[in-house]
Design a protein around this motif. Structure first.
Motif, mmCIF file in Angstrom:
data_model
loop_
_atom_site.group_PDB
_atom_site.id
_atom_site.type_symbol
_atom_site.label_atom_id
_atom_site.label_comp_id
_atom_site.label_asym_id
_atom_site.label_seq_id
_atom_site.Cartn_x
_atom_site.Cartn_y
_atom_site.Cartn_z
ATOM 1 N N VAL A 131 0.842 -1.200 0.000
ATOM 2 C CA VAL A 131 0.000 0.000 0.000
ATOM 3 C C VAL A 131 0.876 1.247 0.000
ATOM 4 O O VAL A 131 0.602 2.221 -0.720
ATOM 5 N N GLN A 132 1.938 1.222 0.793
ATOM 6 C CA GLN A 132 2.856 2.358 0.863
ATOM 7 C C GLN A 132 3.431 2.670 -0.515
ATOM 8 O O GLN A 132 3.474 3.826 -0.945
ATOM 9 N N GLU A 133 3.867 1.643 -1.214
ATOM 10 C CA GLU A 133 4.478 1.840 -2.531
ATOM 11 C C GLU A 133 3.478 2.411 -3.530
ATOM 12 O O GLU A 133 3.785 3.340 -4.283
ATOM 13 N N LEU A 172 -7.730 -3.819 6.584
ATOM 14 C CA LEU A 172 -8.473 -2.589 6.316
ATOM 15 C C LEU A 172 -7.852 -1.410 7.061
ATOM 16 O O LEU A 172 -7.695 -0.318 6.500
ATOM 17 N N CYS A 173 -7.502 -1.618 8.319
ATOM 18 C CA CYS A 173 -6.910 -0.544 9.116
ATOM 19 C C CYS A 173 -5.548 -0.124 8.573
ATOM 20 O O CYS A 173 -5.251 1.082 8.464
ATOM 21 N N LEU A 174 -4.710 -1.081 8.241
ATOM 22 C CA LEU A 174 -3.400 -0.753 7.682
ATOM 23 C C LEU A 174 -3.544 0.020 6.373
ATOM 24 O O LEU A 174 -2.777 0.955 6.107
ATOM 25 N N SER A 175 -4.528 -0.368 5.567
ATOM 26 C CA SER A 175 -4.755 0.322 4.297
ATOM 27 C C SER A 175 -5.166 1.760 4.532
ATOM 28 O O SER A 175 -4.621 2.693 3.912
ATOM 29 N N ARG A 176 -6.125 1.958 5.433
ATOM 30 C CA ARG A 176 -6.612 3.319 5.679
ATOM 31 C C ARG A 176 -5.540 4.188 6.330
ATOM 32 O O ARG A 176 -5.389 5.367 5.986
ATOM 33 N N GLU A 177 -4.805 3.614 7.276
ATOM 34 C CA GLU A 177 -3.748 4.395 7.920
ATOM 35 C C GLU A 177 -2.723 4.871 6.897
ATOM 36 O O GLU A 177 -2.327 6.044 6.884
ATOM 37 N N THR A 178 -2.303 3.968 6.024
ATOM 38 C CA THR A 178 -1.270 4.313 5.045
ATOM 39 C C THR A 178 -1.783 5.300 4.017
ATOM 40 O O THR A 178 -1.108 6.284 3.687
ATOM 41 N N LEU A 179 -2.986 5.065 3.490
ATOM 42 C CA LEU A 179 -3.545 5.979 2.497
ATOM 43 C C LEU A 179 -3.801 7.356 3.090
ATOM 44 O O LEU A 179 -3.528 8.377 2.452
ATOM 45 N N ALA A 180 -4.335 7.411 4.318
ATOM 46 C CA ALA A 180 -4.607 8.700 4.954
ATOM 47 C C ALA A 180 -3.323 9.491 5.170
ATOM 48 O O ALA A 180 -3.319 10.727 5.065
ATOM 49 N N ARG A 181 -2.251 8.793 5.480
ATOM 50 C CA ARG A 181 -0.971 9.482 5.673
ATOM 51 C C ARG A 181 -0.524 10.167 4.389
ATOM 52 O O ARG A 181 0.147 11.206 4.430
ATOM 53 N N HIS A 182 -0.919 9.616 3.257
ATOM 54 C CA HIS A 182 -0.540 10.210 1.966
ATOM 55 C C HIS A 182 -1.567 11.230 1.478
ATOM 56 O O HIS A 182 -1.190 12.303 1.002
ATOM 57 N N ASP A 183 -2.859 10.896 1.610
ATOM 58 C CA ASP A 183 -3.878 11.811 1.080
ATOM 59 C C ASP A 183 -5.252 11.439 1.622
ATOM 60 O O ASP A 183 -5.644 10.262 1.583
ATOM 61 N N GLY A 184 -5.990 12.438 2.093
ATOM 62 C CA GLY A 184 -7.296 12.193 2.681
ATOM 63 C C GLY A 184 -8.314 11.642 1.704
ATOM 64 O O GLY A 184 -9.123 10.785 2.060
ATOM 65 N N LEU A 185 -8.295 12.111 0.473
ATOM 66 C CA LEU A 185 -9.259 11.610 -0.511
ATOM 67 C C LEU A 185 -8.960 10.171 -0.904
ATOM 68 O O LEU A 185 -9.877 9.398 -1.196
ATOM 69 N N ALA A 186 -7.694 9.795 -0.923
ATOM 70 C CA ALA A 186 -7.339 8.406 -1.225
ATOM 71 C C ALA A 186 -7.904 7.480 -0.156
ATOM 72 O O ALA A 186 -8.462 6.414 -0.458
ATOM 73 N N ASP A 187 -7.776 7.892 1.110
ATOM 74 C CA ASP A 187 -8.376 7.117 2.193
ATOM 75 C C ASP A 187 -9.884 7.051 2.040
ATOM 76 O O ASP A 187 -10.496 5.991 2.195
ATOM 77 N N PHE A 188 -10.511 8.171 1.749
ATOM 78 C CA PHE A 188 -11.964 8.241 1.594
ATOM 79 C C PHE A 188 -12.442 7.284 0.498
ATOM 80 O O PHE A 188 -13.406 6.533 0.680
ATOM 81 N N ALA A 189 -11.767 7.309 -0.644
ATOM 82 C CA ALA A 189 -12.171 6.461 -1.766
ATOM 83 C C ALA A 189 -12.094 4.986 -1.393
ATOM 84 O O ALA A 189 -12.988 4.194 -1.716
ATOM 85 N N THR A 227 -11.451 1.264 11.560
ATOM 86 C CA THR A 227 -10.776 1.780 10.373
ATOM 87 C C THR A 227 -10.844 3.301 10.307
ATOM 88 O O THR A 227 -9.955 3.936 9.746
ATOM 89 N N VAL A 228 -11.909 3.894 10.864
ATOM 90 C CA VAL A 228 -11.958 5.355 10.972
ATOM 91 C C VAL A 228 -10.830 5.820 11.884
ATOM 92 O O VAL A 228 -10.117 6.795 11.595
ATOM 93 N N ALA A 229 -10.663 5.120 13.001
ATOM 94 C CA ALA A 229 -9.569 5.427 13.914
ATOM 95 C C ALA A 229 -8.218 5.291 13.212
ATOM 96 O O ALA A 229 -7.302 6.095 13.439
ATOM 97 N N ALA A 230 -8.096 4.294 12.347
ATOM 98 C CA ALA A 230 -6.845 4.082 11.622
ATOM 99 C C ALA A 230 -6.565 5.236 10.662
ATOM 100 O O ALA A 230 -5.410 5.650 10.493
ATOM 101 N N ALA A 231 -7.606 5.757 10.030
ATOM 102 C CA ALA A 231 -7.420 6.923 9.164
ATOM 103 C C ALA A 231 -6.932 8.116 9.980
ATOM 104 O O ALA A 231 -6.024 8.849 9.566
ATOM 105 N N ALA A 232 -7.540 8.306 11.158
ATOM 106 C CA ALA A 232 -7.086 9.390 12.038
ATOM 107 C C ALA A 232 -5.630 9.191 12.422
ATOM 108 O O ALA A 232 -4.846 10.153 12.487
ATOM 109 N N LEU A 233 -5.252 7.948 12.667
ATOM 110 C CA LEU A 233 -3.860 7.643 13.002
ATOM 111 C C LEU A 233 -2.937 7.989 11.843
ATOM 112 O O LEU A 233 -1.833 8.508 12.047
#
Length: 383
Positions: free
Chosen positions: A23-25, A69-86, A242-248
């Protein structure tokens, strides 16, 4: 680079660590144009689908891996909020289908949403009932082999761009929570209307929807009649961590930005970090990041390990991680000084992105009520 040492914690299996790296890559290479949030989300769903990152968002056997799911949201949110949202909405929008849908419903929709060919949405909130789901007034009246739906839904993420909506309406089997049912709705049906778009401080596709004598076959119902509240709560239980993971993810990005700032910014000939008060802020931020991660991945691990419900654990994770992420990001803005509130700065964007997470899928005050009730129930059982 955000701290990845938490991946060595015993909550994770080797495949989780490999997934986080993947996911990071891919997140680094996402093309995102924020000028048009609707088009950005369409593009992101397609990109995530093409990259295979949407595979964990649904499962025909109802076996969703919450840690993934949590790892995905945490990583995507760290890069971009809309990516996490999608990413998140593909899972939340089809969660009821994964967990309670018929074989036909799963076979038709889940491959489409996992591949990015269809965009999903979760239509629960109404103008007069947000966290009070049992107070829903939208109706679905049986008429022969069909149901006729009337009412409004609001604050619907992906509203207006989704291809499939999981919608909850009152079918009247009993008063309150026991009289709701879940349905699959598509926007091509007569009587479906987008009556307004909602602008927010962090732009996302959000809409108010109206249903005027919209007719769907009985086969569009998910699960059993009257089971809508249980279905909705099961989905939210699963996705709240997973919402918490996005916040993280937002918090980790804020901490990274702050560390770079205080190591490079000079004050009276020395790095800003040399000030003890700044060191205190950094220490508090690091502490809250790790504490949030522990709560999040405890809840996710418990669910993946077979816990029937994780209501208390999920509520604790969401409450703590979202509230603390707000404080972490605020500290980062403060450390940036005037630059912290300049448009285009990462911490300014994070400051706008984080606020909604303390509201949607159960506001912070609601989580406190849930935690208190669950704690009291456990106490009474042990007496």
């Amino acid at each position: 680079m955000a701290d990845q040492s938490f991946l060595t914690w015993p909550f994770f299996d080797p495949h989780h660590r490999g997934w986080a790296d993947r996911v990071q890559e891919i997140a680094r290479g996402l093309a995102i144009d924020h000028c048009d949030p609707d088009q950005a989300c369409r593009d992101l769903v397609r990109q995530l689908g093409d990259a295979g990152l949407l595979q964990p968002t649904s499962d025909e056997n109802g076996q969703l891996d919450v840690r993934t799911l949590c790892l995905s949201r945490e990583t995507l949110a760290r890069h971009d909020g809309l990516a996490d949202f999608a990413f998140a909405m593909q899972g939340l929008g089809t969660g009821a289908i994964s967990l309670f849908g018929s074989k036909g419903q799963k076979a038709h929709w889940l491959p489409q949403t996992r591949s990015g060919q269809a965009i999903a949405a979760f239509a629960l909130t109404e103008p007069q009932s947000g966290s009070d789901v049992a107070n829903s007034t939208m109706t679905a009246i049986r008429d022969g082999n069909d149901f006729v739906l009337n009412g409004e839904k609001t604050w619907i993420s992906n509203g207006g761009i989704a291809d499939v909506y999981t919608l909850f309406a009152r079918t009247g089997e009993a008063p309150g929570a026991k009289g709701l049912s879940a349905f699959i709705i598509t926007p091509d049906l007569k009587g479906f209307e987008v009556v307004g778009r909602l602008d927010t401080i962090a732009p996302h596709p959000l809409a108010t929807l109206r249903f005027n004598d919209l007719r769907v076959p009985a086969s569009a119902m998910i699960g059993q009649a009257g089971a809508g509240f249980r279905i909705a709560m099961s989905v939210l239980d699963l996705f709240r961590p997973t919402v918490a993971a996005a916040a993280l993810g937002f918090a980790r990005r804020a901490l990274d930005e702050a560390l770079t700032r205080v190591s490079e910014r000079q004050v009276q000939g020395a790095p800003l970090f040399d000030l003890q008060m700044v060191q205190g802020h950094i220490a508090e931020m690091a502490l809250d990041v790790d504490a949030s991660a522990l709560l999040i991945y405890r809840a996710a691990w418990a669910k993946d390990s077979g816990a029937a419900r994780i209501t208390r654990e999920a509520a604790m994770a969401k409450l703590f991680a979202t509230d603390q992420a707000q404080l972490i990001i605020d500290k980062a803005v403060q450390l940036f000084g005037g630059d912290g509130v300049r448009s285009g700065m990462a911490v300014e964007s994070l400051y706008r992105e984080i606020r909604a997470l303390r509201i949607y899928e159960g506001a912070s005050d609601v989580q406190k009520v849930i935690i208190a009730r669950q704690t009291m129930a456990a106490h009474m059982e042990g007496r």
